[in-house]
Write a protein that holds these residues in place. Sequence first.
Motif, mmCIF file in Angstrom:
data_model
loop_
_atom_site.group_PDB
_atom_site.id
_atom_site.type_symbol
_atom_site.label_atom_id
_atom_site.label_comp_id
_atom_site.label_asym_id
_atom_site.label_seq_id
_atom_site.Cartn_x
_atom_site.Cartn_y
_atom_site.Cartn_z
ATOM 1 N N PHE A 1 -1.696 -14.754 11.122
ATOM 2 C CA PHE A 1 -2.771 -14.057 10.401
ATOM 3 C C PHE A 1 -2.356 -13.879 8.953
ATOM 4 N N ALA A 2 -3.265 -14.259 8.046
ATOM 5 C CA ALA A 2 -3.039 -14.074 6.608
ATOM 6 C C ALA A 2 -4.172 -13.242 6.051
ATOM 7 N N GLY A 3 -3.851 -12.209 5.321
ATOM 8 C CA GLY A 3 -4.868 -11.343 4.745
ATOM 9 C C GLY A 3 -4.273 -10.017 4.353
ATOM 10 N N HIS A 4 -5.083 -8.984 4.445
ATOM 11 C CA HIS A 4 -4.622 -7.632 4.131
ATOM 12 C C HIS A 4 -4.005 -6.974 5.357
ATOM 13 N N GLY A 5 -2.956 -6.210 5.148
ATOM 14 C CA GLY A 5 -2.389 -5.354 6.178
ATOM 15 C C GLY A 5 -2.336 -3.936 5.646
ATOM 16 N N ILE A 6 -2.646 -2.977 6.497
ATOM 17 C CA ILE A 6 -2.649 -1.584 6.043
ATOM 18 C C ILE A 6 -2.060 -0.714 7.139
ATOM 19 N N GLN A 7 -1.289 0.267 6.716
ATOM 20 C CA GLN A 7 -0.618 1.164 7.640
ATOM 21 C C GLN A 7 -1.430 2.446 7.791
ATOM 22 N N ALA A 8 -1.730 2.816 9.028
ATOM 23 C CA ALA A 8 -2.445 4.074 9.271
ATOM 24 C C ALA A 8 -1.487 5.254 9.132
ATOM 25 N N GLY A 9 -2.058 6.452 9.144
ATOM 26 C CA GLY A 9 -1.230 7.636 8.992
ATOM 27 C C GLY A 9 -0.213 7.798 10.090
ATOM 28 N N ASN A 10 -0.503 7.278 11.298
ATOM 29 C CA ASN A 10 0.444 7.404 12.409
ATOM 30 C C ASN A 10 1.469 6.280 12.442
ATOM 31 N N GLY A 11 1.444 5.411 11.398
ATOM 32 C CA GLY A 11 2.424 4.337 11.295
ATOM 33 C C GLY A 11 1.988 3.023 11.890
ATOM 34 N N SER A 12 0.834 2.957 12.539
ATOM 35 C CA SER A 12 0.384 1.711 13.158
ATOM 36 C C SER A 12 -0.141 0.745 12.104
ATOM 37 N N LEU A 13 0.122 -0.531 12.312
ATOM 38 C CA LEU A 13 -0.304 -1.577 11.389
ATOM 39 C C LEU A 13 -1.654 -2.123 11.826
ATOM 40 N N HIS A 14 -2.555 -2.339 10.841
ATOM 41 C CA HIS A 14 -3.860 -2.919 11.116
ATOM 42 C C HIS A 14 -4.055 -4.155 10.235
ATOM 43 N N LEU A 15 -4.695 -5.171 10.801
ATOM 44 C CA LEU A 15 -5.010 -6.404 10.092
ATOM 45 C C LEU A 15 -6.473 -6.353 9.678
ATOM 46 N N ALA A 16 -6.707 -6.495 8.385
ATOM 47 C CA ALA A 16 -8.057 -6.330 7.850
ATOM 48 C C ALA A 16 -8.881 -7.587 8.089
ATOM 49 N N THR A 17 -9.817 -7.522 9.025
ATOM 50 C CA THR A 17 -10.729 -8.631 9.283
ATOM 51 C C THR A 17 -11.989 -8.439 8.457
ATOM 52 N N SER A 18 -12.908 -9.402 8.521
ATOM 53 C CA SER A 18 -14.127 -9.336 7.726
ATOM 54 C C SER A 18 -14.915 -8.087 8.095
#
Length: 770
Positions: A87-104
């Motif tokens: 997966f290539a794109g944006h990654g963002i960390q939530a307040g609880n530390g979990s990583l999310h991959l930014a889809t459309s």
Amino acid sequence: MVRALVAGVGDFPEPFVSEEDQADGVLGFTPLPTVAEAVRELTSAFVRAGAVTGGAPLLEGDESVFMSRWRELRRQAYPGEPLVVHFAGHGIQAGNGSLHLATSGGQAREDLLSDTCVSFGRLLESAENSGQPVLFLLDVCAAGQALVQQQLADLAAHRRQDAPRNVWIIGACTSNAITYGARFTTATAEVLHQLADGDLDITPTLAHVPLEILATAVDRHIARADRTARRPRQLLVRTPHIQADGEPQPFFRNPAHTRNARISPLAGIDPRLREFALGCSPDLDPLHFATRAAGTSTVQDVLFSGRRSQLEHIQTWCTDTRPLPQPLLVVTGGEGSGKSALLGVTVCLLHPELEELGERIARSVEHFDPRQPDVVLAVHARQLTFQQITDSLYHQLHHQQQLDHGPKATRPETPTPDTAELLRDLRTAGDVLVVLDALDEAVDPAAVLNGLLLPLAAAIGQPSGCRVMIGTRKWWDTLPALRQYLTEHPGAELDLDPKTDHERRILADDLDTYLRRLLPRKRFPRDEVRPIAQRLAQYSDHGAFLVARLYANHLLTTPDRAPAGPPCTITEVFDLDIGNLAANDPWIRTVLNVLGQARGQGMPLALIHTAALAHRPAGPRVNTYALADTRRALTKAAFYLRTTPDTDHSLLYRYFHQALTDHTKAHTDPVVLHQALTADVPTAEGDTPDWANARPYLLRHAADHAAAVDDHALDQLLTDPNYLLHAAPDTLTPHLHHARTDQGLLHAESYRATVSDDSGRHPIETRRSP
């Protein structure tokens, strides 16, 4: 089959962020214009590397589409079939530390992340539960947080360190860093193309590419691109592989594993023999002893001939059970005179780890039946340090004792035993035979002789059954103590260089038999072979048996008839053969000259290529040579080469005989070579060398190449704390006392005092030079 899901999302609209969101620290996802093209190229690279991608990559998919494709990928896979997700794109960390991959359609707001973006935690959980081997490649900011989540999952599941793992992660950056420009995706595509082309040059014994090799290659590619663009260094992260001898993960096949043996740099080496060799004790080097004993590089045909009187001498020495037998036997002779062949036959017949080879060799020397000692230890000392030789003997000794008496019979092995401990153990081990070949080619032969071999021989008259058999050239300037010992004990030398006409006639007969086994009778009648044998027997000081083998190979591979008088030295045969090859491929000379500078067990293909390019003649019409050209040159000269897998599983190349190393190394410039090799080291911030990510060869031998330039180059290296921290201690030790500046001495002594066991290294004892 390996199935891959390649996805990229970068077509975000320019974000509109309200004043309230800005105050709350909420930012929108910005467009990523480089993602789409990079992902398309990676998809092509995946296909070339053998993965099934299902056609075009998934571009600009939303959360539901991505998760649907992920479920479909798992459903299509057969049990145990590997899966790869990139997966290539944006990654963002939530307040609880979990990583999310930014889809459309993804929203960067904390309360909307789980609804509009892909939760990596969900991906990880489903991958772990699938039982399939799964590799995640994440080209997103904060990618390292995926490893944190994996480690937390391991802790929650109470996973043992030796438990099998089915999910691996390689991320573009650490959890607190950003990445941009799809650099990781582009670098991964380039490395997979190199893999498909064979440019990673991985040892053929591995069916699959270890992920640490893949990750390291991608990391080096990113480092080079960052250095060229003068960007900050981006650090790649991956799931650690804790087991030192674990099997490579089954995601990408190694093309060299099935490469046609006729065109492989390992041409003629039976793959089963190499697998067997890798299972033996370190530095035993069964390939060396077996090929020398057989007289061929395949060991499928054993062509050893003659030397009956010398074998009888060795058998008598091994069988001598008098109260005070001669403890030392030194086999001497010129290069290629057959020293290694005699030692190889002895080792193959007696060493317990080589029993499989010994049965094959024994059928060709039925008259040779030496007594079997309780313990047999063997080391090929070429380019080994004193410590490496000590380690090998120690580990072989305790391994055999454990096999005989069980693991409780011996003390636990120490990582770096001292010489006194090894000598004590050898003297009390009972009936022991130590065979050490190529003493003259060790890093410090005098130290090995004086600190290890002669003390063992001095045990005569003591309650010790240890015998020592040495193979060496008569380098008395380097080994004066050995010359003195042989003067006092004339019966301890077995000299293979003939002294009389009678001995030369016997040698000619042996060479004639050997050549007739090498050369087909219909093409080379006996009346043509006999004169060659007689001529070579007159030049046995230059290694008649080895020259015979090299010249026979030249005759077999050259369509033209042989010249009236055959060459009589190893280097003459080499020049004749390489001269024919270089007539059509001049690049081969440059490559082979660089190979003469290879230290230790050899130099990897990438560094040979880099150094050869640096020695390329200047001029407007100079050809541009690719890595494939350098590999092709090594393949053409494969008969003269040996290969050994490095710690990162890449192949190391070296000449099979020291005479060729000595013959070619003078044709390179040590300054140019040193500069080319150090330029290969990635740079960290501030353009300083990043030795933590340097190739293993340079960590072992950068100091050797610097010392070949001058004291200033060596001082410059020894005043770099980062280099001292990561350099291999056993190859660094000989150079530390040469530091000429106070600063160099300070760093050397500081290194000795501060390197900790946590790094897997041990303090180096250094002393100020008088």
